[in-house]
Write a protein that holds these residues in place. Structure first.
Motif, PDB file in Angstrom:
ATOM      1  N   MET A 126       0.832  -1.209   0.000  1.00 43.19           N
ATOM      2  CA  MET A 126       0.000   0.000   0.000  1.00 43.19           C
ATOM      3  C   MET A 126       0.866   1.259   0.000  1.00 43.19           C
ATOM      4  SD  MET A 126      -3.045   1.251   2.453  1.00 43.19           S
ATOM      5  CE  MET A 126      -2.944  -0.128   3.556  1.00 43.19           C
ATOM      6  N   ALA A 127       1.567   1.469  -1.097  1.00 37.27           N
ATOM      7  CA  ALA A 127       2.478   2.611  -1.140  1.00 37.27           C
ATOM      8  C   ALA A 127       1.867   3.807  -1.858  1.00 37.27           C
ATOM      9  CB  ALA A 127       3.790   2.222  -1.817  1.00 37.27           C
ATOM     10  N   LEU A 128       0.721   3.616  -2.486  1.00 41.52           N
ATOM     11  CA  LEU A 128       0.106   4.747  -3.184  1.00 41.52           C
ATOM     12  C   LEU A 128      -0.173   5.879  -2.211  1.00 41.52           C
ATOM     13  CD1 LEU A 128      -1.257   6.209  -5.496  1.00 41.52           C
ATOM     14  CD2 LEU A 128      -3.331   4.927  -5.019  1.00 41.52           C
ATOM     15  N   ARG A 129      -0.708   5.524  -1.044  1.00 42.99           N
ATOM     16  CA  ARG A 129      -1.011   6.552  -0.053  1.00 42.99           C
ATOM     17  C   ARG A 129       0.257   7.317   0.329  1.00 42.99           C
ATOM     18  NH1 ARG A 129      -4.357   4.244   3.131  1.00 42.99           N
ATOM     19  NH2 ARG A 129      -4.356   5.782   4.782  1.00 42.99           N
ATOM     20  N   HIS A 130       1.383   6.616   0.397  1.00 47.69           N
ATOM     21  CA  HIS A 130       2.625   7.280   0.781  1.00 47.69           C
ATOM     22  C   HIS A 130       3.167   8.117  -0.370  1.00 47.69           C
ATOM     23  CE1 HIS A 130       2.410   3.712   3.559  1.00 47.69           C
ATOM     24  NE2 HIS A 130       2.356   4.749   4.372  1.00 47.69           N
ATOM     25  N   ALA A 167      12.045  -1.632   3.096  1.00 47.72           N
ATOM     26  CA  ALA A 167      11.505  -1.503   1.732  1.00 47.72           C
ATOM     27  C   ALA A 167      11.479  -2.862   1.059  1.00 47.72           C
ATOM     28  CB  ALA A 167      12.346  -0.535   0.919  1.00 47.72           C
ATOM     29  N   LYS A 168      10.448  -3.075   0.273  1.00 47.50           N
ATOM     30  CA  LYS A 168      10.393  -4.304  -0.504  1.00 47.50           C
ATOM     31  C   LYS A 168      11.317  -4.180  -1.707  1.00 47.50           C
ATOM     32  CE  LYS A 168       5.547  -4.617   0.678  1.00 47.50           C
ATOM     33  NZ  LYS A 168       4.173  -4.488   0.191  1.00 47.50           N
ATOM     34  N   PRO A 169      11.921  -5.293  -2.103  1.00 43.84           N
ATOM     35  CA  PRO A 169      12.740  -5.258  -3.314  1.00 43.84           C
ATOM     36  C   PRO A 169      11.880  -4.910  -4.522  1.00 43.84           C
ATOM     37  CG  PRO A 169      12.316  -7.517  -2.626  1.00 43.84           C
ATOM     38  CD  PRO A 169      11.836  -6.613  -1.528  1.00 43.84           C
ATOM     39  N   SER A 196       5.734   1.443 -19.571  1.00 48.33           N
ATOM     40  CA  SER A 196       6.119   0.962 -18.246  1.00 48.33           C
ATOM     41  C   SER A 196       6.687   2.114 -17.425  1.00 48.33           C
ATOM     42  CB  SER A 196       7.174  -0.130 -18.381  1.00 48.33           C
ATOM     43  OG  SER A 196       8.429   0.449 -18.608  1.00 48.33           O
ATOM     44  N   PHE A 197       6.801   1.883 -16.156  1.00 48.78           N
ATOM     45  CA  PHE A 197       7.380   2.903 -15.284  1.00 48.78           C
ATOM     46  C   PHE A 197       7.930   2.197 -14.066  1.00 48.78           C
ATOM     47  CE2 PHE A 197       2.879   2.418 -15.011  1.00 48.78           C
ATOM     48  CZ  PHE A 197       2.695   2.046 -13.710  1.00 48.78           C
ATOM     49  N   ILE A 198       8.762   2.902 -13.336  1.00 47.23           N
ATOM     50  CA  ILE A 198       9.293   2.346 -12.108  1.00 47.23           C
ATOM     51  C   ILE A 198       8.251   2.518 -11.013  1.00 47.23           C
ATOM     52  CG2 ILE A 198      11.244   2.356 -10.530  1.00 47.23           C
ATOM     53  CD1 ILE A 198      12.842   3.863 -12.532  1.00 47.23           C
ATOM     54  N   ARG A 199       8.069   1.502 -10.208  1.00 51.61           N
ATOM     55  CA  ARG A 199       7.159   1.634  -9.076  1.00 51.61           C
ATOM     56  C   ARG A 199       7.865   1.028  -7.881  1.00 51.61           C
ATOM     57  NH1 ARG A 199       0.912  -0.197  -9.530  1.00 51.61           N
ATOM     58  NH2 ARG A 199       0.588   1.808 -10.496  1.00 51.61           N
ATOM     59  N   ASP A 200       8.366   1.903  -7.046  1.00 52.53           N
ATOM     60  CA  ASP A 200       9.315   1.446  -6.042  1.00 52.53           C
ATOM     61  C   ASP A 200       9.148   2.226  -4.740  1.00 52.53           C
ATOM     62  OD1 ASP A 200      11.524   0.799  -4.537  1.00 52.53           O
ATOM     63  OD2 ASP A 200      12.913   0.821  -6.231  1.00 52.53           O
TER      64      ASP A 200
END
Lengths: 193, 193
Positions: free
Chosen positions: A1-5, A87-89, B90-94
């Motif tokens: 759930m990183a969109l919120r961040h 952080a996730k890889p 595509s894009f980076i999502r990290d």
DNA sequence: TGTGACATGTAACGCGTTACATGATTTG
DNA sequence: CAAATCATGTAACGCGTTACATGTCACA
């Protein structure tokens, strides 16, 4: 759930509406995170409900009203704990790479075309990112800006995006040329000789 | 829905079980696509149901039986039409980039630590990928392999992965050092002078 | 005797995508 | 007059993730 961040991080730069965030006109987030308007509206409402952002209605004439959001103290605290968590890889997840992986088993022509198109897109993006970087650092040169600037997060992520797009462009062009040459060779082989 | 196509592309290299695919020990797919075992088992069953792959039970002694899958003609046709369809950008999502974006608003220490950890992971991955490339090209040098090899898709995607990991490593180290230096500066500023 | 590799799944949940809905204003 | 921009949403669906379940064998 990183969109919120990602949303909270974007709002560190000031007040934005869902529409503005969705456009990606703002600084950097669009380069490494992407979300559709619907997602942002939903996420902003949720964040507001949880008290992590505060929204205020801005009445406009001649166009629809909008809601501008800012990060609250609770939102900052949430960002803080997110940043401290492991952080996730990450990895690349890209249709085009799947197609190249399969290129020995399928017709290469459309893959080559898509590689060249992607290279063009990547090149356009490098220019956009270059302009964004120049705007962010203003009069300063890069080293000085990075040493003394107050808001360098977006600059750093843009640098990552720029390197990524450059690499993408080079790899796409090299791969497309290689596949095209192999096709030409194969055609020559079939024709005669 | 590109996971199914990633699976089909991976199965071009031979027979594999869900477990083998999940391990990512095989050819390159793991470098640009990732999926959990459960996803693969489910996807393989679905693909089998649609006739795009064929599975055969292999009875083993001393360890559980397994099901090995191969691509059918229908599967190849599916791959073909996938390769010809327009690719999504595509894009980076990290997560880590989100954290760097927010680094001006939160404590930088854990972000710096994560950047260094990520750099180490990326370095390890470059070595794995380098070894994989050497294995794939055998005795040939790269140019010759790419001109004459029969199965170059995995090699090309590995090259992309390698460039990505290298870039990741460099950016992470540079960014971590920069943030660390700024913290040292700030501490010095607060202390005296 | 316990840990890890081998091997395959089910179930629940949440996020991301696609499609649909609304409506005013500016631009071509 | 049509299309694009501004502006915000709802609903359905599917994919990805997390948690849970099962059982054998090799190795320390």
């Amino acid at each position: 759930m990183a969109l919120r961040h990602a949303v909270l991080a974007a709002l560190l730069d000031g007040e934005f509406s869902g529409y503005q965030l969705a456009k990606g006109f703002d600084i950097g987030v669009a380069n490494f995170w992407h979300a559709l308007p619907q997602q942002l509206y939903a996420e902003l409402s949720r964040l507001e409900g949880e008290g992590l952002v505060a929204g205020r209605e801005v009445v406009q004439e001649g166009r629809p009203n909008k809601r501008l959001f800012t990060v609250t103290d609770a939102g900052l605290a949430e960002l803080e704990s997110f940043a401290a968590a492991a952080a996730k890889p990450s990895f690349i997840r890209d249709d085009l790479l799947v197609k190249v992986q399969a290129v020995d088993g399928v017709d290469a022509a459309p893959v080559i075309a898509q590689l060249r198109e992607r290279a063009a897109v990547a090149e356009a993006k490098t220019e956009v990112l270059g302009a964004l970087l120049r705007r962010l650092r203003g009069d300063l040169d890069e080293d000085e800006f990075l040493r003394t600037g107050r808001r360098i997060g977006p600059y750093l992520t843009c640098l990552r995006g720029l390197a990524f797009e450059r690499e993408t462009r080079e790899w796409c062009l090299r791969t497309a040329d290689l596949l095209a040459r192999r096709r030409a060779e194969a055609a020559r082989g079939r024709a005669g000789g």
